[in-house]
Design an enzyme around this catalytic site. Structure first.
Site, PDB file in Angstrom:
ATOM      1  N   ARG A  40      70.467 -18.393 -15.053  1.00  0.00           N
ATOM      2  CA  ARG A  40      71.416 -17.335 -14.682  1.00  0.00           C
ATOM      3  C   ARG A  40      72.861 -17.718 -15.009  1.00  0.00           C
ATOM      4  O   ARG A  40      73.672 -16.858 -15.345  1.00  0.00           O
ATOM      5  CB  ARG A  40      71.278 -17.004 -13.202  1.00  0.00           C
ATOM      6  N   LYS A 200      51.749 -11.254  -5.926  1.00  0.00           N
ATOM      7  CA  LYS A 200      52.522 -10.377  -5.035  1.00  0.00           C
ATOM      8  C   LYS A 200      52.498  -8.928  -5.518  1.00  0.00           C
ATOM      9  O   LYS A 200      53.443  -8.453  -6.136  1.00  0.00           O
ATOM     10  CB  LYS A 200      53.960 -10.895  -4.930  1.00  0.00           C
ATOM     11  N   GLY A 380      59.170 -14.798 -11.896  1.00  0.00           N
ATOM     12  CA  GLY A 380      59.492 -16.220 -11.830  1.00  0.00           C
ATOM     13  C   GLY A 380      58.332 -17.110 -12.255  1.00  0.00           C
ATOM     14  O   GLY A 380      58.507 -18.039 -13.055  1.00  0.00           O
ATOM     15  N   GLY A 403      63.454  -8.627  -8.701  1.00  0.00           N
ATOM     16  CA  GLY A 403      63.385  -7.314  -8.063  1.00  0.00           C
ATOM     17  C   GLY A 403      64.139  -6.220  -8.806  1.00  0.00           C
ATOM     18  O   GLY A 403      63.657  -5.085  -8.900  1.00  0.00           O
TER      19      GLY A 403
HETATM   20  P1  ADP Z   1      55.579 -13.656 -10.737  1.00  0.00           P
HETATM   21  O1  ADP Z   1      56.496 -14.652 -10.018  1.00  0.00           O
HETATM   22  O2  ADP Z   1      55.402 -13.997 -12.176  1.00  0.00           O
HETATM   23  O3  ADP Z   1      55.986 -12.242 -10.492  1.00  0.00           O
HETATM   24  P2  ADP Z   1      53.715 -13.731  -8.540  1.00  0.00           P
HETATM   25  O4  ADP Z   1      54.748 -14.392  -7.698  1.00  0.00           O
HETATM   26  O5  ADP Z   1      53.289 -12.361  -8.172  1.00  0.00           O
HETATM   27  O6  ADP Z   1      54.119 -13.797 -10.083  1.00  0.00           O
HETATM   28  O7  ADP Z   1      52.376 -14.609  -8.534  1.00  0.00           O
HETATM   29  C1  ADP Z   1      52.305 -15.883  -9.101  1.00  0.00           C
HETATM   30  C2  ADP Z   1      51.250 -16.713  -8.426  1.00  0.00           C
HETATM   31  O8  ADP Z   1      50.020 -16.012  -8.409  1.00  0.00           O
HETATM   32  C3  ADP Z   1      50.957 -17.997  -9.170  1.00  0.00           C
HETATM   33  O9  ADP Z   1      51.523 -19.051  -8.473  1.00  0.00           O
HETATM   34  C4  ADP Z   1      49.424 -18.081  -9.228  1.00  0.00           C
HETATM   35  O10 ADP Z   1      48.905 -19.297  -8.772  1.00  0.00           O
HETATM   36  C5  ADP Z   1      48.999 -16.968  -8.300  1.00  0.00           C
HETATM   37  N1  ADP Z   1      47.719 -16.377  -8.695  1.00  0.00           N
HETATM   38  C6  ADP Z   1      47.395 -15.844  -9.885  1.00  0.00           C
HETATM   39  N2  ADP Z   1      46.110 -15.445  -9.907  1.00  0.00           N
HETATM   40  C7  ADP Z   1      45.596 -15.745  -8.696  1.00  0.00           C
HETATM   41  C8  ADP Z   1      44.313 -15.583  -8.092  1.00  0.00           C
HETATM   42  N3  ADP Z   1      43.313 -15.026  -8.760  1.00  0.00           N
HETATM   43  N4  ADP Z   1      44.145 -16.010  -6.822  1.00  0.00           N
HETATM   44  C9  ADP Z   1      45.175 -16.566  -6.143  1.00  0.00           C
HETATM   45  N5  ADP Z   1      46.417 -16.738  -6.660  1.00  0.00           N
HETATM   46  C10 ADP Z   1      46.631 -16.335  -7.907  1.00  0.00           C
HETATM   47 MG    MG Z   2      56.588 -15.309  -7.984  1.00  0.00          MG
END
Ligand code: ADP
Ligand code: MG
Length: 422
Positions: A40, A200, A380, A403
């Site tokens: 950033r 999430k 992230g 977000g």
């Molecule tokens: P981002 O930060 O890219 O938006 P999220 O925060 O939503 O992604 O999710 C990332 C996390 O999701 C990773 O740390 C990963 O371990 C977890 N994850 C991915 N697939 C699964 C799964 N099938 N079961 C549990 N956790 C998962």
């Molecule tokens: Mg995340």
């Protein structure tokens, strides 16, 4: 979306107030603070250097963390001022106390030195978007620039309030973010593929909903897919699904229902505009890698489950968690992604942090990176994965705005962008 960007003539010799987002991850050890990720900060430098080159006197505003509307030494921007000075050789002076004295402080500023105002959220008026506060903040300056896309979804004094009192412009980083995200939602080059994964789902529903409308196909993976599998009546055993709590639970928010509705809404639409692939446009995994724990270390404890077959529940299956998309899904998704001309990806396909469950994310990352499409990436953990694979330079644009970018893609008008349009 068309934004008012700065030109040399707007800023030469002017006193410029610029909003940046230096809310960067910090690590504290033995009394010293290190910046874990300076993306950033780097993003803001193009505009900062442009301003300095054209003889503008620059004052930067940022927040850091979530102070409770009062001074908190742990959330001081001091380490960031020092970091910029040291790493980028730009003289930065932290303005710790300003309040009534801001006009004098700015008056005596040397144009070679960038001022960085102490954490703006130390002032409770910031989050309230207090008009008097915004006016006081704006007073010593000639123009305002917002270069903090990642804060544009908040209507605060430093993102919205000040624009009432100063001619307002978009900085280069903010403009680039808006242009890149606009390529997804405004007339994308088709086919447009959306890939959603991660854990999430709460963060991603509004973007998923809006993007599903625009997309030619949507590929779901990660733990988010568990909601879709459940919605289809497929057994997911102990797989992770995000719990809904607090106000959202009271409002009856249910992500399995969300998944069900989304699939129902598009069930008659087929992939690609000419419809030659007889698949619904929203796809979930057809097979998965499963194990009893995220920390499984032995390959022997990982099984491939074909979700298209009726699964006989043996007592052994009951504790299983689905932790990556399976090999058939990898093949299907990769095949489809090769046709895409525009791709937006947010969320890993599995628990990529564990090498046993990395294949889905790595293959999808490689396919998207090599697709020749316009590729935009967000999230992230997705960025961390792509960095880890060394593929970060292969994407057209990486959005670190979290977000704000999901809100933008969800079709929400970001309050911080409204005053910059024109
Ligand atoms: P981002 O930060 O890219 O938006 P999220 O925060 O939503 O992604 O999710 C990332 C996390 O999701 C990773 O740390 C990963 O371990 C977890 N994850 C991915 N697939 C699964 C799964 N099938 N079961 C549990 N956790 C998962
Ligand atoms: Mg995340």
């Amino acid at each position: 979306m068309k934004l008012r960007t700065i030109t040399a003539k707007d800023i030469t010799g002017k006193r410029v107030l610029m909003r940046v987002d230096y809310n960067v991850p910090l690590e504290r050890k033995n009394g010293s603070v290190t910046i874990v990720d300076d993306r950033r900060i780097q993003l803001s430098l193009e505009t900062v250097k442009f301003l300095l080159k054209h003889g503008a006197a620059v004052t930067l505003i940022s927040h850091l963390g979530r102070p409770k509307g009062e001074s908190d030494p742990k959330l001081s921007l001091k380490p960031i001022a020092e970091y910029i000075q040291k790493k980028f050789s730009i003289p930065v002076k932290l303005v710790e106390e300003w309040d009534e004295s801001l006009p004098q402080v700015t008056e005596s500023q040397s144009p070679e030195t960038v001022h960085l105002l102490e954490n703006i959220r130390f002032y409770p008026e910031e989050k309230k978007n207090d008009a008097d506060f915004a006016k006081k903040l704006a007073k010593p300056f000639d123009i305002y620039i917002n270069d903090a896309f990642s804060s544009a979804h908040r209507a605060h004094a430093s993102t919205v309030g000040v624009t009432q009192y100063l001619p307002s412009f978009a900085g280069f980083a903010l403009t680039k973010e808006v242009d890149s995200l606009s390529k997804i939602v405004e007339n994308p080059v088709r086919p447009l593929a959306i890939v959603i994964g991660g854990a999430k789902i709460s963060d991603k529903v509004s973007a998923a909903k809006n993007l599903a409308k625009i997309a030619d196909f949507v590929l779901i993976g990660g733990a988010v897919a568990n909601n879709f599998l459940k919605a289809e009546g497929i057994e997911i055993h102990k797989s992770f699904v995000e719990e809904v709590s607090g106000d959202l639970a009271k409002q009856g928010v249910d992500y399995v229902q969300f998944a069900e509705k989304l699939m129902e809404q598009y069930k008659t639409e087929r992939i690609l505009k000419d419809g030659y692939i007889p698949l619904p446009k929203i796809l979930h995994p057809i097979d998965v890698l499963a194990a009893k724990s995220l920390d499984t270390r032995s390959k022997k404890q990982v099984s491939v489950i074909d979700l298209s077959h009726d699964m006989a529940d043996t007592p052994n299956d009951l504790d299983l968690q689905y932790l990556d998309i399976g090999p058939k899904t990898v093949r299907l998704y990769s095949e489809l992604l090769k046709h895409a001309k525009t791709v937006f990806w947010n969320g890993p396909m599995g628990v990529w942090e564990n090498t046993l469950f990395r294949r889905g994310t790595k293959n999808v990352a490689k396919t998207i990176a090599g697709s020749g499409a316009t590729t935009v990436l967000g999230g992230g953990d997705t960025i961390a994965a792509v960095d880890h694979f060394g593929l970060e330079k292969k994407f057209t644009y990486i959005s670190a705005a979290g977000g704000a970018s999901l809100d933008f893609l969800g079709g929400t008008e970001l309050p911080g962008l409204i005053p910059l349009q024109g």
